[in-house]
Design a protein around this motif. Structure first.
Motif, short mmCIF file in Angstrom:
data_model
loop_
_atom_site.label_atom_id
_atom_site.label_comp_id
_atom_site.label_asym_id
_atom_site.label_seq_id
_atom_site.Cartn_x
_atom_site.Cartn_y
_atom_site.Cartn_z
N ASP A 36 0.83 -1.21 0.00
CA ASP A 36 0.00 0.00 0.00
C ASP A 36 0.87 1.27 0.00
O ASP A 36 0.35 2.37 0.09
N GLY A 37 2.19 1.09 -0.04
CA GLY A 37 3.08 2.25 -0.06
C GLY A 37 3.59 2.64 1.32
O GLY A 37 4.30 3.64 1.46
N GLY A 38 3.25 1.86 2.34
CA GLY A 38 3.73 2.15 3.68
C GLY A 38 5.12 1.59 3.89
O GLY A 38 5.69 0.96 3.00
N SER A 39 5.67 1.81 5.09
CA SER A 39 7.01 1.29 5.37
C SER A 39 7.04 0.60 6.73
O SER A 39 6.33 1.00 7.65
N ILE A 40 7.87 -0.43 6.82
CA ILE A 40 8.09 -1.13 8.08
C ILE A 40 9.34 -0.50 8.69
O ILE A 40 10.42 -0.58 8.11
N ASP A 41 9.18 0.13 9.86
CA ASP A 41 10.30 0.84 10.47
C ASP A 41 11.15 -0.08 11.34
O ASP A 41 12.36 0.03 11.36
#
Length: 134
Positions: A36-41
């Protein structure tokens, strides 16, 4: 434009799976965020811990905390998919600011409790002194 937020996911996984498989197991779910365009920090696997109370007839679970940035829709979908999986015993997704507020309020409560505990002996001494004078 869709807004993204920082989230913290706490998940308790069935203790019968191999701890080395936890990151791989989580990655399958976290694809919802990255697709979805998010990121895993960050992904922090705490390992096997004793549960405060039994869940699904188990006394232990493998804890993991994931910090990620995504839209609220993707976060809700991640939570939904985790809840459907039988390997996942518990899940909680919080916005990062909610998580920080919860930790802060818990710390304040602990401080107040410690202050009350410290004041209790002093109150008891005052009562004993008053009783002795009477």
């Amino acid at each position: 434009m869709t807004h993204t937020h920082q989230y913290e996911l706490m998940v308790i996984i069935n203790p019968e799976i191999d701890e080395r498989q936890v990151p791989t197991t989580l990655d399958k779910f976290l694809a919802v965020i990255t697709n979805d365009g998010g990121s895993i920090d960050s992904v922090d696997v705490w390992g096997k811990r004793r549960l405060a109370y039994e869940i699904q007839k188990k006394n232990e679970g493998i804890y993991a905390v994931v910090n990620f940035t995504s839209t609220s829709d993707a976060a809700q979908e991640l939570d939904r998919q985790l809840k459907l999986n039988e390997q996942i015993m518990r899940t909680k997704v919080l916005r990062a600011e909610e998580a920080i507020a919860m930790v802060a309020s818990e710390a304040k409560r602990s401080e107040e409790k410690a202050a009350r505990k410290a004041a209790a002996p002093a109150r008891a001494r005052r009562t004993e002194t008053a009783d002795a004078k009477a």
